[in-house]
Design an enzyme around this catalytic site. Sequence first.
Site, PDB file in Angstrom:
ATOM      1  CG  HIS A  37      -1.912  -1.006   1.345  1.00  0.00           C
ATOM      2  ND1 HIS A  37      -1.888  -2.009   2.280  1.00  0.00           N
ATOM      3  CD2 HIS A  37      -3.030  -1.223   0.603  1.00  0.00           C
ATOM      4  CE1 HIS A  37      -2.949  -2.785   2.129  1.00  0.00           C
ATOM      5  NE2 HIS A  37      -3.644  -2.344   1.114  1.00  0.00           N
ATOM      6  CD  GLN A  61     -14.025  -5.133  -1.757  1.00  0.00           C
ATOM      7  OE1 GLN A  61     -14.254  -3.944  -1.817  1.00  0.00           O
ATOM      8  NE2 GLN A  61     -12.857  -5.644  -2.105  1.00  0.00           N
TER       9      GLN A  61
HETATM   10  O1  PAF Z   1      -8.104  -3.700  -3.431  1.00  0.00           O
HETATM   11  C1  PAF Z   1      -8.734  -3.401  -2.399  1.00  0.00           C
HETATM   12  O2  PAF Z   1      -8.179  -3.276  -1.306  1.00  0.00           O
HETATM   13  C2  PAF Z   1     -10.237  -3.167  -2.483  1.00  0.00           C
HETATM   14  O3  PAF Z   1     -10.823  -4.038  -3.388  1.00  0.00           O
HETATM   15  C3  PAF Z   1     -10.606  -1.703  -2.790  1.00  0.00           C
HETATM   16  C4  PAF Z   1     -10.130  -1.272  -4.155  1.00  0.00           C
HETATM   17  C5  PAF Z   1     -10.013  -0.796  -1.719  1.00  0.00           C
HETATM   18  C6  PAF Z   1     -12.117  -1.536  -2.765  1.00  0.00           C
HETATM   19  O4  PAF Z   1     -12.653  -1.866  -1.509  1.00  0.00           O
END
Ligand code: PAF
Length: 283
Positions: A37, A61
């Site tokens: 990140h 998700q």
């Molecule tokens: O890749 C991720 O961490 C997630 O899918 C995102 C893009 C932050 C969406 O919740």
Amino acid sequence: MKTFNNKSELKDYINAQREQGQTIGFVPTMGALHKGHLSLVNFGLEDNSVVVVSVFVNPTQFNNSEDLKKYPRTLDRDVELLQSVSEKKIVVYAPSVNDIYEGKTISEHFTFGGLEHEMEGAFRPGHFDGVGTIVKRLLEIVNPDKAYFGEKDFQQLQIVKKMIELKNIPTEIIGCPIFRANDGLAMSSRNERLNSEYREASPFIYKTLKYAKEKFGTKSAKVVTDWVKKQYKKHPLLELEYFLIADVDTLKPVKRKSTKKTYRAFIAVYANDIRLIDNIALN
Ligand code: PAF
């Protein structure tokens, strides 16, 4: 470091920055931040005056409620890490579920030209509707010049690019290289949940991808795929969910190799109950 939990306050802040001629970069995350990140944030800082980092574990998700429950939540540590990168140029947006979904925690339905049916889409029903919903909402709130996504989730990256095109969203999407631990394991917030036995076993994933790349130079996709499947059948700890070689534009499995196309190998593996994904460019 400025941290917002509320979208109207964040928007006011961003608008004020824009009025001063500042450009806005955006890194969406689900928290439990790691070096992968931070590398996205650093790409953002190179290109923009301010980088907004969202930290939000998006419920829509997750197709598996256990996975959602167990997803690591470490906001204080995340903020500290970001502070160590830049106190002044990074802004955190850590909303509640209600700030995002306003009482209706459901996904919009999307079609992404068929990209949503392959790989993660096939194994995680509803996942990309959830990703599309949250990324679209976050982009509407932040309205960044550029947004940064890691290539580890390559299918997600292609889907977000498709959404930008289909919905005419005025943000440039930047794909950033996979950040790996020294032993090759792709950085993921899920890695933290691996016990030492599984953590030691998991660099095998990148090893098989590298061999697959080498073999793909001379062998067909089928031969390479069969070879990878065989390696996992023999493996005492790691369980293969899928391995496939696909065209990067359509994400459809390759039937016959063409020198005019670009391919990538994609893999999903269970290390105990922890699902790890990875991929590698082949040509
Ligand atoms: O890749 C991720 O961490 C997630 O899918 C995102 C893009 C932050 C969406 O919740």
